[in-house]
Design an enzyme around this catalytic site. Structure first.
Site, PDB file in Angstrom:
ATOM      1  N   GLY A  10       0.824  -1.205   0.000  1.00  0.00           N
ATOM      2  CA  GLY A  10       0.000   0.000   0.000  1.00  0.00           C
ATOM      3  C   GLY A  10       0.860   1.256   0.000  1.00  0.00           C
ATOM      4  O   GLY A  10       2.094   1.195  -0.118  1.00  0.00           O
ATOM      5  N   TYR A  11       0.190   2.385   0.143  1.00  0.00           N
ATOM      6  CA  TYR A  11       0.879   3.683   0.038  1.00  0.00           C
ATOM      7  C   TYR A  11       1.981   3.824   1.103  1.00  0.00           C
ATOM      8  O   TYR A  11       3.172   3.905   0.780  1.00  0.00           O
ATOM      9  CB  TYR A  11      -0.186   4.785   0.157  1.00  0.00           C
ATOM     10  N   ASP A  31      -0.056  -8.950   1.758  1.00  0.00           N
ATOM     11  CA  ASP A  31      -1.038  -7.976   1.262  1.00  0.00           C
ATOM     12  C   ASP A  31      -2.035  -8.770   0.420  1.00  0.00           C
ATOM     13  O   ASP A  31      -1.656  -9.715  -0.269  1.00  0.00           O
ATOM     14  CB  ASP A  31      -0.328  -6.917   0.395  1.00  0.00           C
ATOM     15  N   SER A 125      -4.074   6.985  13.870  1.00  0.00           N
ATOM     16  CA  SER A 125      -4.376   8.206  13.114  1.00  0.00           C
ATOM     17  C   SER A 125      -4.689   9.360  14.051  1.00  0.00           C
ATOM     18  O   SER A 125      -5.262   9.162  15.128  1.00  0.00           O
ATOM     19  CB  SER A 125      -5.583   7.900  12.233  1.00  0.00           C
ATOM     20  N   TYR A 150     -14.620   4.373  10.512  1.00  0.00           N
ATOM     21  CA  TYR A 150     -13.173   4.255  10.297  1.00  0.00           C
ATOM     22  C   TYR A 150     -12.408   4.778  11.516  1.00  0.00           C
ATOM     23  O   TYR A 150     -11.536   4.098  12.064  1.00  0.00           O
ATOM     24  CB  TYR A 150     -12.721   5.010   9.032  1.00  0.00           C
ATOM     25  N   LYS A 154      -9.830   2.790  14.630  1.00  0.00           N
ATOM     26  CA  LYS A 154      -8.468   3.097  15.115  1.00  0.00           C
ATOM     27  C   LYS A 154      -8.465   3.230  16.639  1.00  0.00           C
ATOM     28  O   LYS A 154      -7.524   2.789  17.309  1.00  0.00           O
ATOM     29  CB  LYS A 154      -7.935   4.369  14.448  1.00  0.00           C
ATOM     30  N   ASN A 200      -8.861  12.703  -0.729  1.00  0.00           N
ATOM     31  CA  ASN A 200      -7.852  13.471   0.000  1.00  0.00           C
ATOM     32  C   ASN A 200      -7.343  14.625  -0.858  1.00  0.00           C
ATOM     33  O   ASN A 200      -7.360  14.573  -2.086  1.00  0.00           O
ATOM     34  CB  ASN A 200      -6.688  12.567   0.437  1.00  0.00           C
ATOM     35  N   LEU A 201      -6.886  15.652  -0.173  1.00  0.00           N
ATOM     36  CA  LEU A 201      -6.539  16.901  -0.844  1.00  0.00           C
ATOM     37  C   LEU A 201      -5.441  16.757  -1.912  1.00  0.00           C
ATOM     38  O   LEU A 201      -5.624  17.170  -3.061  1.00  0.00           O
ATOM     39  CB  LEU A 201      -6.112  17.930   0.217  1.00  0.00           C
TER      40      LEU A 201
END
Ligand code: NAD
Ligand code: WQD
Length: 337
Positions: A10-11, A31, A125, A150, A154, A200-201
């Site tokens: 992932g990222y 993954d 987060s 979500y 967390k 996301n921005l």
């Protein structure tokens, strides 16, 4: 030493894999490819010259996870990224989020009891703080009622880990509460792969500059901030990757006896949405089409980290600027189809 990275394609996981390889660790990736592709494995290999061991396993699959751990009892540490992360989607599909982000963590913790003195780095987060009363946000700021399933996963995950440790389990763990990760590896061989319309921005900004989106909507300019837009702490994904290695090394240090700890991971600087737009235009020498739109429901006004604890406890501080991250994000975007 062998390090297991769940969600390692992932990222954030892929950048962390590269940072681990740079420090000489042998990486094993698990993954299920639900939010990535095998091209990322290729990107990692091209950067580091080493192909990590890869297992396509869904960590919700207890029997596959169990046979994986039966065969890999020599793992020295686990970095757990695998999860779903779309805030809006979590409102539509809460059970999927609780299953993937909470139940699967429970399965992982059970399997980790097969390891010798297991160590865990957990992806948490800044969303756990909601709108904090005091800025910058310290780790002892109260965790507030989550805005989404979500966010709630967390909060629950952090409690699951702590309760497991309190029960006497032989586990040492660190939760890292990320602020807003952005950017890509400077080679642009790995980066963020948003599926569909980015929420996301920064991916929205880069896709707009690339002509894939007409214009960016800036969600609200009537917030009580200097320019009226929301403030966040944007951290380069490579800085974020590096702190995972440092936190893991803390857990692996001889004599380190703390069972659980939590650290904010941000730059310590708050930037507004318009700061991001302006910096993106400056560092990349281009113009971005944007308009001011209504506020997005659920957005907090401002969040940025107090980084004192990470600096003193881990000896870590973000090195890269937001401009570096926005340059790397654009470089990555220009390599996408
Ligand atoms: P990502 O979606 O890019 O990476 C998650 C990876 O996990 C993906 O490759 C996906 O295929 C894999 N995965 C998901 N469910 C799996 C399962 N059941 N079994 C095996 N693999 C599975 O997300 P990311 O941005 O790299 O985020 C990594 C972690 O960091 C997540 O836990 C996320 O909640 C957390 N986080 C992310 C941000 C952010 O802004 N990106 C901020 C704070 C925390
Ligand atoms: C940043 C700012 C928007 C898009 C989310 C999750 C959080 C964490 C990180 C995982 C806000 C504004 C955005 C756009 C805009 N993820 N914006 N136009 O909301 O801080 O955090 O990602 O844990 O849980 O909620 O990040 O990138 O969505 O937004 O004006 O098209 O950009 O209003 O002020 P956010 P973001």
């Amino acid at each position: 030493m062998k390090i297991l990275v769940t969600g390692g394609l992932g990222y954030i996981g892929s950048h962390t894999v590269v940072a681990l390889q740079e420090k000489g660790y042998e990486v094993i990736i698990v993954d299920n490819l639900s939010n990535t592709t095998l091209d990322v494995l290729e990107g990692i290999t091209r950067i580091s010259g080493k192909t990590p061991e890869f297992h396509k396993i869904d960590i919700r699959n207890k029997s596959e996870l169990s046979s994986f751990f039966d065969k890999h009892q020599d793992i020295s540490g686990v970095i757990h990224f695998a999860a779903f992360k779309a805030v809006g989607e979590s409102v539509q599909k809460p059970l999927d989020y609780y299953e993937n982000n909470v139940a699967a963590l429970v399965y992982l913790l059970r399997e980790m009891t097969k390891l010798d003195h297991p160590k865990l780095i957990f992806s948490s987060s800044c969303t756990v703080y909601g709108q904090a009363e005091k800025l910058p946000i310290t780790e002892d700021a109260p965790v507030q009622q989550a805005n989404s399933p979500y966010g709630n996963t967390k909060q629950i995950d952090e409690e699951v880990i702590q309760d497991h440790i309190k029960s006497g389990a032989d586990l040492q763990a660190i939760s890292l509460r990320y602020f807003n990760p952005i950017g890509a590896h400077p080679t642009a061989l790995i980066g963020e792969l948003p599926i569909g319309i980015p929420q996301n921005l920064v991916p929205y900004v880069t896709q707009t500059a690339a002509g894939k989106r007409k214009e960016l909507s800036v969600w609200g300019n009537d917030y009580p901030t200097e320019d009226g837009t929301c403030i966040r702490d944007y951290i380069h994904v490579m800085d974020l990757a590096e702190v995972h290695v440092i936190a893991l090394e803390k857990l692996l240090e001889k004599g380190y006896d703390q069972a659980y700890d939590v650290f904010n991971v941000g730059t310590g600087h708050g930037n507004s949405v318009l700061d991001v737009v302006k910096t993106f235009e400056e560092v990349n020498q281009l113009k971005l089409a944007y308009k001011i739109a209504e506020r997005r429901p659920g957005d907090v006004v401002a969040a940025y980290a107090d980084t004192t604890k990470a600096e003193t406890g881990l000896g870590w501080k973000a090195k890269r600027t937001m401009g570096d991250a926005l340059k790397d994000a654009w470089h990555w975007e220009t390599k996408q189809k």
